[in-house]
Design an enzyme around this catalytic site. Structure first.
Site, mmCIF file in Angstrom:
data_model
loop_
_atom_site.group_PDB
_atom_site.id
_atom_site.type_symbol
_atom_site.label_atom_id
_atom_site.label_comp_id
_atom_site.label_asym_id
_atom_site.label_seq_id
_atom_site.Cartn_x
_atom_site.Cartn_y
_atom_site.Cartn_z
ATOM 1 N N GLY A 103 49.649 49.361 25.297
ATOM 2 C CA GLY A 103 48.745 50.421 25.738
ATOM 3 C C GLY A 103 49.405 51.545 26.494
ATOM 4 O O GLY A 103 48.711 52.462 26.970
ATOM 5 N N THR A 130 53.230 54.147 20.345
ATOM 6 C CA THR A 130 52.853 54.669 19.025
ATOM 7 C C THR A 130 52.371 56.110 19.128
ATOM 8 O O THR A 130 52.628 56.929 18.236
ATOM 9 C CB THR A 130 51.767 53.780 18.402
ATOM 10 O OG1 THR A 130 52.217 52.422 18.369
ATOM 11 C CG2 THR A 130 51.459 54.231 16.983
ATOM 12 N N HIS A 158 30.498 34.723 52.233
ATOM 13 C CA HIS A 158 31.862 34.609 51.696
ATOM 14 C C HIS A 158 32.531 35.985 51.635
ATOM 15 O O HIS A 158 33.656 36.167 52.129
ATOM 16 C CB HIS A 158 31.809 33.971 50.304
ATOM 17 C CG HIS A 158 33.151 33.718 49.696
ATOM 18 N ND1 HIS A 158 33.729 32.475 49.659
ATOM 19 C CD2 HIS A 158 34.030 34.560 49.102
ATOM 20 C CE1 HIS A 158 34.912 32.552 49.067
ATOM 21 N NE2 HIS A 158 35.116 33.817 48.713
ATOM 22 N N GLU A 159 31.845 36.959 51.058
ATOM 23 C CA GLU A 159 32.425 38.299 50.945
ATOM 24 C C GLU A 159 32.511 38.984 52.301
ATOM 25 O O GLU A 159 33.452 39.749 52.560
ATOM 26 C CB GLU A 159 31.608 39.145 49.968
ATOM 27 C CG GLU A 159 31.484 38.564 48.566
ATOM 28 C CD GLU A 159 32.829 38.266 47.932
ATOM 29 O OE1 GLU A 159 33.820 38.961 48.257
ATOM 30 O OE2 GLU A 159 32.901 37.326 47.119
ATOM 31 N N HIS A 195 35.745 37.896 53.987
ATOM 32 C CA HIS A 195 36.895 38.675 53.513
ATOM 33 C C HIS A 195 36.939 40.034 54.189
ATOM 34 O O HIS A 195 37.997 40.487 54.648
ATOM 35 C CB HIS A 195 36.810 38.869 51.998
ATOM 36 C CG HIS A 195 37.057 37.629 51.200
ATOM 37 N ND1 HIS A 195 38.150 36.835 51.376
ATOM 38 C CD2 HIS A 195 36.336 37.062 50.189
ATOM 39 C CE1 HIS A 195 38.110 35.822 50.519
ATOM 40 N NE2 HIS A 195 37.008 35.938 49.794
#
Length: 670
Positions: free
Chosen positions: A230, A234, A449-450, A453
């Site tokens: 990617g 080409t 949980h988030e 963080h």
């Protein structure tokens, strides 16, 4: 004496253009034969459909006596009885006062007596000679001809379509590209300025060789484009074809290998023969690793056909009968599997590495792909480029396309910044899955949980700024804490690594402190933290006990057959020390994160409650909430599927090279 190489002939047409078109001529012949056969069969069908009454010679004479026959035609057939044709008046089938006419045929010997008899009865007589030899031949041969035609169309044409002719398997399948067919130029290539300059040097050499030869330089024989999938290898080759004023042949590496042994080598030789006839020219081989893999490696030996093809390619590129003026440009994303003889100077003299685009390159690529897209005034490609580290050119093209589709789905007049932000998140992390049913307990677990963080990452010094925290399921995750880079980063310090691991630990710690239990949602966090810590100890020399020694496990590719049966490189005691050091790094990061969350428990709860209410909170709002404990301008709750307005942050955050772009996400298995 003028140098031979400096006299560059005008580009010739492709060799295929000089060959007569036998296919069209053969088709015309078969068309004519088919029309003739159709005419003959139609005539036979008309003869069979014509109603003719067969009568005896006695009946014929009776009708002549009654005056019902006025004119006859006698067909004289050599060696057989003659046939008398005509029509008589049938008084028994009279219609509307007029007798019906009936065609008849009768067999009779032709002689003076029958002729005198007909003249005496005033019957007009005409003679014609019929040769039934060709008619009988066509009637008898018609089934056989039809059978042969059927075999041709079923078998012969299938063979030609499969192999371009039964005797042309060894012909090269290289296609010649011209400016009329190829519209891609260097203006369409962005993000690889150094690669463009190196390739443009080759094109200038072909156009003006004296400029380089006057100092004793010679043209490189091969150029190998190396890069991740990617990155635009080409596309660069297409731009070379669009810019070069010389013949350009394009072929794929897989086109050389066929089911027949020796075909690949024959096609290589034929391809170079075409190139020599059109020299100077450029031959582009895409995915050259299909035929250029290392020889005599792997378990069970190599592929004879592939080795023959590679040997032919090596000889043609630099052998006894090498012709100058034919430049080979090849592309691959697996240079490690290529044969060493193929990579030596004299064959591929130059290797051009096309890396993932940097910040400036990503912005240029976005602008190139957005030429045909209608944009609104609020679009800022710099923000999108800073938020897409690690994206290849293909990823950025997909991002623009996804944004255009999203804008069309929402009936917008153009692509807005909201669409680009949502398309970026969709390409990187997946589409939002609002239809996924989650009960209140799962949402609460995900929110804390988030929030764990986010609290740790916000309080630590060497972590990146938060970009977004969400509990909306997206892709494989139930929720995620996103951090995007402000700039491209090429190095990571030990302090940054330790703070990153501490931020990863925050999700599990928040679950334990607030909910009094832990879930499987931290499985991805544990794997991610262990990976970073092991890299620090075994490869990056960030452990005092192990020191500056590489003790990483052997990770050679098995199919290469290199050091396949090589034993373990470290002792058991060293492996035990590595495990202890990794455990110590993770435990220290865990304790640091736990202390931060306990000191900011009230802010953790506030952020989790805000996530349960608004589902997604952007970076500036997170910083305000964790610093002051409240939001001055609460975001609106997103009830629809459309994206939220982009955050007013100057730049998003990037993770180190060994990390995925999202830090601490709750997987779908939670």
């Amino acid at each position: 004496m003028e140098d031979k190489q400096s006299r560059i002939p005008k580009p010739k047409r492709a060799p295929e253009g000089r060959e007569p078109n036998f296919t069209s001529r053969l088709g015309m012949v078969w068309l004519i034969l088919a029309l003739v056969m159709a005419g003959v069969l139609l005539k036979l069908w008309q003869v069979q459909q014509e109603k003719i009454a067969e009568i005896s010679f006695g009946q014929f004479k009776e009708r002549v006596e009654r005056g019902e026959i006025q004119k006859v035609t006698i067909e004289w057939i050599p060696g057989e009885l003659s046939r008398i044709k005509g029509e008589y008046t049938d008084a028994g089938t009279e219609k509307v006062g007029e007798p019906a006419k009936v065609k008849f045929a009768a067999r009779a010997p032709v002689g003076d007596e029958i002729q005198k008899y007909l003249y005496s009865k005033n019957v007009q007589v005409e003679y014609t000679q019929v040769n039934q030899v060709w008619l009988a031949f066509l009637v008898n041969a018609a089934p056989f001809i039809l059978f042969v035609l059927l075999l041709y169309f079923i078998f012969v044409r299938q063979i030609k379509m499969a192999g371009k002719g039964a005797l042309s398997f060894g012909k090269s399948r290289a296609r010649m590209l011209s400016r009329d067919k190829n519209k891609v130029t260097f203006k369409d290539v962005a993000g690889m300025q150094e690669a463009k300059e190196e390739v443009e040097e080759i094109i200038q050499f072909l156009k003006d060789p004296k400029r380089f030869q006057k100092l004793g330089g010679h043209i490189p024989k091969g150029v190998l484009l190396v890069g991740s999938p990617g990155t635009g290898k080409t596309l660069l080759a297409k731009a070379i074809a669009g810019e070069a004023d010389v013949p350009f042949f394009s072929i794929s590496g897989s086109d050389f290998v066929e089911m027949f042994v020796g075909v690949g080598a024959s096609r290589v030789r034929d391809m170079f023969e075409q190139g020599k006839r059109s020299a100077p020219c450029i031959i582009f081989i895409d995915e050259i690793d299909a035929v250029g893999r290392s020889r005599f490696t792997g378990v069970g030996g190599g592929h004879d056909e592939r080795e023959q093809t590679l040997n032919a390619l090596l000889v043609e590129m630099d052998g006894f009968d090498t012709q100058e003026g034919v430049i080979i440009i090849a592309a691959t994303n697996r240079p490690d599997v290529l044969d060493a003889a193929l990579l030596r100077p004299g064959r591929f003299d130059r290797q051009i590495v096309i890396d993932l685009p940097d910040l400036v390159g990503r912005e240029e690529i976005l602008k190139v792909h957005a030429r045909e897209v209608k944009l609104l005034k609020d679009v800022d490609f710099n923000i999108i480029a800073r938020g897409t580290p690690g994206f290849s050119g293909a990823d950025l093209a997909n991002l623009i396309n996804e944004a255009a589709l999203l804008a069309a789905r929402n009936d917008r007049k153009g692509v807005a910044m909201d669409d680009l932000e949502e398309a970026r998140d969709k390409v990187r992390w997946g589409r939002e899955r609002r239809s996924r049913a989650m009960d209140e307990r799962d949402k609460k677990i995900t929110a804390y949980h988030e929030a764990g963080h986010a609290v740790v990452m916000h309080k630590l010094e060497f972590t990146e700024k938060l970009h977004k925290v969400t509990i909306i399921p997206r892709g494989m995750y139930l929720g995620a804490t996103f951090s995007l880079p402000e700039k491209d980063k090429y190095h990571e310090s030990k302090k940054q690594m330790l703070d990153t691991i501490a931020g990863i630990m925050g999700g599990r710690i928040a679950e334990e402190i607030i909910l009094g239990d832990c879930t499987s949602g931290a499985s991805g966090d544990i794997k991610q933290a262990t990976h970073i810590a092991r890299k620090m100890v075994t490869e990056w020399g960030m452990s005092e006990k192990i020191g500056m020694v590489n003790v990483s496990e052997h990770e050679e590719h098995m199919f290469l057959g290199r050091d396949l049966f090589k034993g373990r490189e470290v002792s058991e005691q060293t492996a035990r020390d590595v495990d202890q050091e990794v455990r110590a790094i993770i435990d220290n990061a865990y304790n640091r994160a736990k202390t931060l969350i306990l000191d900011n428990k009230d802010k953790l709860i506030a952020l989790a409650e805000a996530l349960l209410e608004y589902e997604t909170i952007d970076g500036p709002d997170i910083a305000e909430l964790l610093d002051t404990g409240k939001l001055s301008k609460p975001p609106r709750r997103r009830s629809g599927s459309g994206p939220k307005s982009p955050p007013a942050v100057p730049a998003p955050v990037e993770q180190p090279e060994v990390l995925p772009p999202d830090i601490g996400s709750a997987p779908a298995s939670a």
